[in-house]
Motif scaffolding. Sequence first.
Motif, PDB file in Angstrom:
ATOM      1  N   GLY A 145     -50.709 -12.317  -6.949  1.00  0.00           N
ATOM      2  CA  GLY A 145     -51.676 -13.053  -7.759  1.00  0.00           C
ATOM      3  C   GLY A 145     -51.247 -13.275  -9.188  1.00  0.00           C
ATOM      4  N   GLY A 146     -50.498 -12.334  -9.767  1.00  0.00           N
ATOM      5  CA  GLY A 146     -49.950 -12.511 -11.099  1.00  0.00           C
ATOM      6  C   GLY A 146     -50.936 -12.310 -12.239  1.00  0.00           C
ATOM      7  N   ASP A 147     -52.210 -11.962 -11.951  1.00  0.00           N
ATOM      8  CA  ASP A 147     -53.198 -11.728 -12.997  1.00  0.00           C
ATOM      9  C   ASP A 147     -53.199 -10.237 -13.331  1.00  0.00           C
TER      10      ASP A 147
ATOM     11  N   LYS B   1     -45.987  -9.035 -19.233  1.00  0.00           N
ATOM     12  CA  LYS B   1     -46.932  -9.886 -18.512  1.00  0.00           C
ATOM     13  C   LYS B   1     -48.388  -9.492 -18.780  1.00  0.00           C
TER      14      LYS B   1
ATOM     15  N   ASN C 252     -46.091 -11.771  -8.864  1.00  0.00           N
ATOM     16  CA  ASN C 252     -46.684 -13.108  -8.723  1.00  0.00           C
ATOM     17  C   ASN C 252     -47.231 -13.342  -7.324  1.00  0.00           C
TER      18      ASN C 252
ATOM     19  N   GLN D  40     -55.027  -8.334 -15.220  1.00  0.00           N
ATOM     20  CA  GLN D  40     -56.331  -7.673 -15.224  1.00  0.00           C
ATOM     21  C   GLN D  40     -56.794  -7.362 -13.803  1.00  0.00           C
ATOM     22  N   VAL D  41     -56.601  -8.303 -12.893  1.00  0.00           N
ATOM     23  CA  VAL D  41     -56.977  -8.083 -11.491  1.00  0.00           C
ATOM     24  C   VAL D  41     -56.089  -7.007 -10.878  1.00  0.00           C
TER      25      VAL D  41
END
Length: 465
Positions: A389-391, A190, A386, A393-394
Amino acid sequence: MRRLAFILALLPGFAQAADLDGSQLSVLWGVPFAGVLLSIALVPLLAPMFWHHHFGKVSAAWALVFLVPFAVVVGPGVAWTAVVHAMVAEYIPFIILLTALFTVAGGIFLRGNLHGSAALNTGLLGIGAVLASFMGTTGASMLLIRPLIRANDNRKHQVHVVVFFIFIVSNVGGSLTPLGDPPLFLGFLKGVEFFWTMEHIWRETLFLLVALLTLFFVIDWWLYRNREEIQPRDPTPDTERIGFDGAKNFLLLGVVVALVLMSGLWKSSVVFNVWGTEVGLPGLLRDVGLIAVTLVSLRLTPSSVHESNQFSWGPMQEVAKLFAAIFLTIIPVIAMLKAGVDGPFGAVVKAVTNADGTPNPAMYFWATGLLSSFLDNAPTYLVFFNTAGGDPQVLMNALAPTLVAISAGAVFMGANTYIGNAPNLMVKAIAEDRGVRMPSFFGYMLWSVGILVPLFALITWIWFV
């Protein structure tokens, strides 16, 4: 033949069916999954001979109890798409990797007789913990469980050795790299950096490993010093020097690691659509390569090595059949979790969020961990990844404590039950084949609740509160 051709002609159309909407499902769809878990927990205890001969049929029965009404209610298109995704994207790669590691590690025989003293056993568990993050918990478990059992086959008490082996080698030790455990590998795919987990979870991992190894040493030393502990006759005589047979399999283990790493690092635009499920070229080549490694290992390993290891397909067959039912019946459970606050399990999602909308690391640790104890920890990791947030980098930066909690919960608490992580069942099956009377499903949980849960509570208090 005409009927078969007609059915096959319909299958591509199934791929166009709508995705499964978990918010519209009833919690009753979780009954077959619960049935699989209860069967694994109770039937071996109540009817051990029946389970030994018919666990595959029991697994298939629960799968059909789910699949038939599911196809009727949601439609054959949605059901087919969901099943293909579960099998092609998750189960088949999962089983191929486990089979390769099981076969290659089973082709390495540690010759000679180690004597299972407290110091030796603790040392082997420590070595296994280190190896687990670099050759996978399955590879490390399959490599070391047989020598460890042989080293202690002249002792009266062996159960604690295998239980701590599951805690340390089959679970906690795999927490430092994506190669160690499937949840972390999914995070790697991911976008989580390869060494991120090592940089951010080493403190929690070191604390847990030191605590477990120390506790094991004290228990094992206390038992070992008992004069009645050692049997008069050692089933494994001291007739050979310590060494390895089947050493070529170490090279094949390196190939397995390289294939898994390749599939995560290599980005390709080539994608194959298998009835609605996308299969990337790197993943496909990884699986083909792992099958080739398995066949090469079987070809190169002398039969004497397999005989010395008492290698059999029984443990792998048990894992394959049980997890096939788990991966199928878990489909609606995962869909309901993915529905978030709008789904039947909305209370779980709300529980991991503070009043101001920010994630609560402590709750993420326990929610991910407890679900990973009874669901497969890989999809559970994805659900909460997820949910946060699933990001990547964050999550790796601003929400780093949350990603640490999710990762640690998924890997650490896979040790809470036999079904929390696939190597757990494989180690149990091998130990039972060697005559070790392993605890029942709930008996094992008495060990995990009594030993692991207090340590998890300390980790929460130190790092996540």
